[in-house]
Design a protein around this motif. Sequence first.
Motif, mmCIF file in Angstrom:
data_model
loop_
_atom_site.group_PDB
_atom_site.id
_atom_site.type_symbol
_atom_site.label_atom_id
_atom_site.label_comp_id
_atom_site.label_asym_id
_atom_site.label_seq_id
_atom_site.Cartn_x
_atom_site.Cartn_y
_atom_site.Cartn_z
ATOM 1 N N UNK A 87 0.801 -1.226 0.000
ATOM 2 C CA UNK A 87 0.000 0.000 0.000
ATOM 3 C C UNK A 87 0.834 1.275 0.000
ATOM 4 N N UNK A 88 2.114 1.184 0.335
ATOM 5 C CA UNK A 88 3.016 2.332 0.493
ATOM 6 C C UNK A 88 2.637 3.206 1.687
ATOM 7 N N UNK A 89 1.802 2.685 2.563
ATOM 8 C CA UNK A 89 1.388 3.427 3.758
ATOM 9 C C UNK A 89 2.114 2.832 4.962
ATOM 10 N N UNK A 90 3.120 3.524 5.458
ATOM 11 C CA UNK A 90 3.837 3.034 6.635
ATOM 12 C C UNK A 90 2.865 2.967 7.816
ATOM 13 N N UNK A 120 0.085 9.955 -3.967
ATOM 14 C CA UNK A 120 -1.077 10.844 -3.976
ATOM 15 C C UNK A 120 -1.143 11.753 -2.758
ATOM 16 N N UNK A 121 -0.141 11.677 -1.875
ATOM 17 C CA UNK A 121 -0.108 12.528 -0.687
ATOM 18 C C UNK A 121 1.064 13.508 -0.702
ATOM 19 N N UNK A 167 1.417 16.357 -2.557
ATOM 20 C CA UNK A 167 1.150 17.723 -3.018
ATOM 21 C C UNK A 167 1.347 18.706 -1.876
ATOM 22 N N UNK A 168 1.231 19.983 -2.194
ATOM 23 C CA UNK A 168 1.447 21.037 -1.203
ATOM 24 C C UNK A 168 0.392 21.048 -0.107
ATOM 25 N N UNK A 169 -0.696 20.297 -0.282
ATOM 26 C CA UNK A 169 -1.731 20.252 0.751
ATOM 27 C C UNK A 169 -1.781 18.900 1.454
ATOM 28 N N UNK A 170 -0.777 18.068 1.207
ATOM 29 C CA UNK A 170 -0.682 16.812 1.941
ATOM 30 C C UNK A 170 -1.730 15.795 1.550
ATOM 31 N N UNK A 171 -2.280 15.045 2.514
ATOM 32 C CA UNK A 171 -2.065 15.140 3.965
ATOM 33 C C UNK A 171 -0.622 14.846 4.351
ATOM 34 N N UNK A 172 -0.220 15.363 5.508
ATOM 35 C CA UNK A 172 1.185 15.328 5.897
ATOM 36 C C UNK A 172 1.532 14.215 6.885
ATOM 37 N N UNK A 173 0.573 13.327 7.144
ATOM 38 C CA UNK A 173 0.806 12.284 8.150
ATOM 39 C C UNK A 173 2.015 11.419 7.845
ATOM 40 N N UNK A 174 2.300 11.221 6.570
ATOM 41 C CA UNK A 174 3.418 10.348 6.190
ATOM 42 C C UNK A 174 4.549 11.128 5.538
ATOM 43 N N UNK A 175 4.657 12.408 5.886
ATOM 44 C CA UNK A 175 5.823 13.208 5.518
ATOM 45 C C UNK A 175 6.847 13.091 6.656
ATOM 46 N N UNK A 176 8.107 13.369 6.391
ATOM 47 C CA UNK A 176 9.146 13.157 7.418
ATOM 48 C C UNK A 176 8.869 13.812 8.761
ATOM 49 N N UNK A 177 8.348 15.054 8.752
ATOM 50 C CA UNK A 177 8.147 15.761 10.016
ATOM 51 C C UNK A 177 6.974 15.220 10.821
#
Length: 612
Positions: A154-157, A187-188, A190-200
């Motif tokens: 799924x690529x969702x950690x 698909x996550x 873009x500049x509006x995320x969602x940011x849950x799986x971004x590094x920060x």
Amino acid sequence: MKTALKFISKWNPVKAIAFLTAIALTFSSLFPLPVYADYGDTLPLPQTPFKGKIGKTYKESQPDFPRPIKAPAKAPNVLVVLLDDVGFGQTSTFGGLIETPNLDRLAARGLRYNQFHTTALCSPTRAALLTGRNHHSVNTGVITELATGYPGYTAILPRSAATIAEVLRSNGYNTAAFGKWHNTPANETSAVGPFDRWPTHLGFDYFYGFLGGEADQWNTSVVENTKYVEKSSDRVDYHITNDLADHAIQWIRTQQSIAPDKPFFTYFATGAAHAPHHAPKEWIEKYKGKFDRGWDQLRADTFERQLKLGIIPADTKLTPRPAEIPAWDSLSPSEKKVYARQFEVFAGFLSHTDDRVGRVIDAIDRLGELDNTLVFFIAGDNGASAEGGLTGELNQIKTFNGVKETTEDFLAALDDLGSPKTFNHYHAAWAWAGDSPFQWTKQIASHFGGTRNGLVLAWGDRIKDKGGIRSQFHHVIDIAPTIIEAAGIETPEVVNGAKQQPIEGTSLVYSFDDSAAPSQHKTQYFEMLGNRAIYDNGWVAAARHGRLPWEWVSKTTFDEDKWELYNVASDFSESTDLAQENPKKLAELQNLFQKEAKKHQVLPLDDRLESV
């Protein structure tokens, strides 16, 4: 005690509870719990209890602020350097002809691991490194852009697999990531995320880099934390690796100047040496004419250097060139000229990258922190890339759109290779040569050419055998547990309310002081796009699937794949297939692969690149 309880039992419930509470409070004030001592298995760590005094007014009271979280005493800083698409035999440190002096000097003060493995592809290796779990176990069986709806893909950690950054941050570290990320669903991003799986949002206090799998090194779409940063188009001197090094150095200096008693964790993952191969002209010209003898000779020369350096055992056999790759002597003079230049560009790119990593290491050294920093320098997140196909590429975007490039096109643009005018890659044969002495390349998880990468580890005086070589079998999932053990912290059972999956890696710490220690990582499966293998106590069973790394569609079904058997305890390069003479062992390992595949969410096997 029994008499006291009998006496208390005669009271009414309210009075009894009040009395017992008073006793408990008195006991806790006289014998306070050590700060966080028994809570390391649950993150974030609980706030320390109030130890002041509450009176009627502040004059009769005594304040007590919650104590800040502190890392264990003597916990080291941690620097993880991860290069991209670098083969086992490409760096000078592991016998290659490309100069990597900073990796060399780190090896001279640390250890080289010559049986360290990755997953054969970008996102999966990064997910495994950051979590300490196998890539399918954390839903990253393939790169994020090819995610499917199956559990391992799924690529969702999952929240049940906290990153090592989150574990360290919650134990008193400052954390930062620089460079290639490639672990956020496409698909996550873009500049509006969602940011849950971004590094920060996955444990890093700070991030500066790019989210995708590759980047134009001259003109990069950079993200700072969760904001896209526009780079000035008139900066002719800009190069992303320089920029990453600058930001990493600035962050480390700032962190140390403000919180010198707080350790840092820095994840420095360059876009190099993934295509496009972009480097300043002066770095490319250093290698002019050095590869005119071609890939067959380069592979042979690398093999001899590996033997001389002791990187590989003296009885290692050099595996032959596969039939799918042409001999250098079969090429025309024009083709040789083009292909030699392609590898000169790559060599300059890799040396330039090593130089920029050296700047980060030098900055830590100038702060007086290098001896107190556990450094992992992983030369490649998979084997060298054969994705340039049997011609290489001037413009990878053309290839993706089915536009063929001719030798004449390359000759006309030869001086532009590596510049902002190209989006270039090299001929697949250079990747095969760079994975000496093993078979195959990136994507081919069935053979060590796709999964064997050089690892250098250094940690000041903690490493006694400076310049030593370690030959224990290890995997990228072993990095996180090594950091946890070295830092003296607990492996958490719960993080942010989520019960954690077991760490599947094995710490390398046992090997630091004993080159002869038996491997503690006993079993490891490999699978990527249908290419699959299983390692178990010195044996490997392997099945290469029909699609080659530069092809889009497989020519065979999974049932048609031929299984091979190798005794890698005595056959370092997987040169001698024993399947015919030992079918019982092969069947045993095939069954073990199926067991591991089911356990780690590998199934269903999937080789699709286009119709996902």
